[in-house]
Design a protein around this motif. Structure first.
Motif, PDB file in Angstrom:
ATOM      1  N   CYS A  28       0.846  -1.199   0.000  1.00  0.00           N
ATOM      2  CA  CYS A  28       0.000   0.000   0.000  1.00  0.00           C
ATOM      3  C   CYS A  28       0.881   1.249   0.000  1.00  0.00           C
ATOM      4  CB  CYS A  28      -0.935  -0.009   1.204  1.00  0.00           C
ATOM      5  SG  CYS A  28      -2.131   1.338   1.182  1.00  0.00           S
ATOM      6  N   PHE A  29       1.236   1.705  -1.194  1.00  0.00           N
ATOM      7  CA  PHE A  29       2.125   2.835  -1.441  1.00  0.00           C
ATOM      8  C   PHE A  29       3.497   2.578  -0.819  1.00  0.00           C
ATOM      9  CE2 PHE A  29       3.636   7.143  -2.082  1.00  0.00           C
ATOM     10  CZ  PHE A  29       3.006   7.489  -3.267  1.00  0.00           C
ATOM     11  N   SER A  30       4.289   1.791  -1.534  1.00  0.00           N
ATOM     12  CA  SER A  30       5.641   1.442  -1.084  1.00  0.00           C
ATOM     13  C   SER A  30       6.472   2.693  -0.873  1.00  0.00           C
ATOM     14  CB  SER A  30       6.338   0.569  -2.131  1.00  0.00           C
ATOM     15  OG  SER A  30       5.590  -0.575  -2.432  1.00  0.00           O
ATOM     16  N   ASN A  31       7.129   2.753   0.254  1.00  0.00           N
ATOM     17  CA  ASN A  31       8.030   3.864   0.529  1.00  0.00           C
ATOM     18  C   ASN A  31       9.395   3.279   0.894  1.00  0.00           C
ATOM     19  OD1 ASN A  31       8.851   6.656   1.201  1.00  0.00           O
ATOM     20  ND2 ASN A  31       6.648   7.011   1.220  1.00  0.00           N
ATOM     21  N   GLU A  32      10.092   3.840   1.867  1.00  0.00           N
ATOM     22  CA  GLU A  32      11.433   3.336   2.144  1.00  0.00           C
ATOM     23  C   GLU A  32      11.390   1.922   2.709  1.00  0.00           C
ATOM     24  OE1 GLU A  32      14.010   7.402   2.864  1.00  0.00           O
ATOM     25  OE2 GLU A  32      14.200   5.733   4.245  1.00  0.00           O
ATOM     26  N   CYS A  33      12.431   1.149   2.375  1.00  0.00           N
ATOM     27  CA  CYS A  33      12.606  -0.172   2.946  1.00  0.00           C
ATOM     28  C   CYS A  33      14.020  -0.287   3.501  1.00  0.00           C
ATOM     29  CB  CYS A  33      12.345  -1.275   1.918  1.00  0.00           C
ATOM     30  SG  CYS A  33      13.549  -1.382   0.575  1.00  0.00           S
TER      31      CYS A  33
END
Length: 322
Positions: free
Chosen positions: A168-173
């Protein structure tokens, strides 16, 4: 206890700025010589010296696939160049040479265009990790807790492949400190998700931290004690998450009226770009990434709306809350 009941460990008066005339410094990196690098919209990367002097590299203007380059995540490489994740309409991963030459690096994985490339990092095994917030274009159509088409992409010696396509809305990993897992910000579902990393695949998905009203997790980074620091846009809060999922509020400058506007828009399916480029009365510019000095005495924070890097002392935070 609700988030509003927490008392931040760092006072807003302790926050200062370094650098000037930055443009959307969303991603920040600290280097051992004391300098910083930050993404710079429409150009590439800005380098900030310890004395605050700034040098920006990249074409002027920088155009990627006929659109303005909007570097979001940046990954420094050993030769002084950078990989840039372009969240602008041109999408893709781009290479920026030390001299400022921009060239395409990776435009698709498994036949899927990396349309809204959000974040990029390299690891000790020479792998490259990429997140794509959504495959929808424009990306603002995915500003919803009901859309989960974000990607996690791994690029290694075998090429690039998609490991997850329902974020759901990939951001930092980030890889966990022991290298056995990966955590990722799912911004619009307001959670940090933890995967086990098994044989190059992501397994055993579970929630490490679930946030509430106003907190939209963006940038994340582990400290040396294995705690995950989370920057939240809209609420302008930074949380420190322990391995067991318990949390400590580090910094906050939240405009309740802005939170009300964003939460209403989310509930009504009317979220738009304007909601993330409105800081209300907050002085923290919609904090979007974080890094630490080598001795972890100082934090450096990038933002969506600032023109400088925010910085504040954290040695007491680590010392008192292990």
């Amino acid at each position: 206890m609700t988030p509003h009941a927490h008392t931040p460990l760092v006072r807003i008066e302790q926050v200062s700025k370094i650098g000037k005339n930055l443009e959307r410094p969303e991603s920040v990196h600290f280097f051992s010589d004391g300098s910083l690098a930050a993404s710079h919209r429409g150009r590439g990367v800005s380098r900030i010296l310890p004395n605050g002097d700034v040098t920006t590299i990249g074409p002027d203007p920088a155009i990627a696939n006929s659109h303005e380059l909007v570097p979001n995540g940046i990954a420094p490489l050993a030769d002084g160049s950078f990989l840039l994740s372009n969240i602008g309409e041109g999408g893709g991963i781009w290479h920026l040479s030390p001299e400022g030459t921009l060239s395409p690096h990776l435009m698709e994985a498994d036949g899927i265009a990396l349309a809204a490339a959000n974040f990029i990092m390299t690891d000790a095994q020479d792998r490259t990790w990429i997140t794509v917030s959504t495959i929808r274009q424009p990306r603002f159509d995915a500003y919803s807790d009901k859309v989960a088409d974000g990607l996690i992409v791994l690029m290694d010696q075998s090429g690039a492949r998609i490991l997850a396509d329902d974020i759901c809305f990939s951001n930092e990993c980030r890889l966990t400190p022991d290298g056995t897992g990966l955590v990722i910000s799912e911004t619009f579902s307001r959670r940090i998700t933890h995967f086990d990393l098994v044989g190059g695949e992501l397994k055993n998905r579970r929630t490490l931290a679930q946030f509430g009203r106003g907190d939209f997790p963006d940038g994340i980074r582990f400290d040396s004690q294995g705690h995950l620091w989370v920057t939240c846009i809209v609420s302008n809060r930074i949380w420190r998450i322990a391995p067991d999922g318990s949390r400590t509020l580090v910094l906050e400058d939240c405009d309740a009226a802005l939170v009300d506007r964003v939460e209403t828009a989310l509930a009504e399916g009317q979220m738009g770009r304007e909601h993330f480029y409105d800081t209300g009365t907050s002085r923290l510019c919609n904090m979007a990434s974080i890094d630490f000095s080598s001795d972890e005495s100082t934090a450096y924070v990038g933002s969506l709306c600032g023109d400088a890097i925010l910085t504040f002392p954290i040695s007491t935070v680590l010392g008192d809350h292990q």
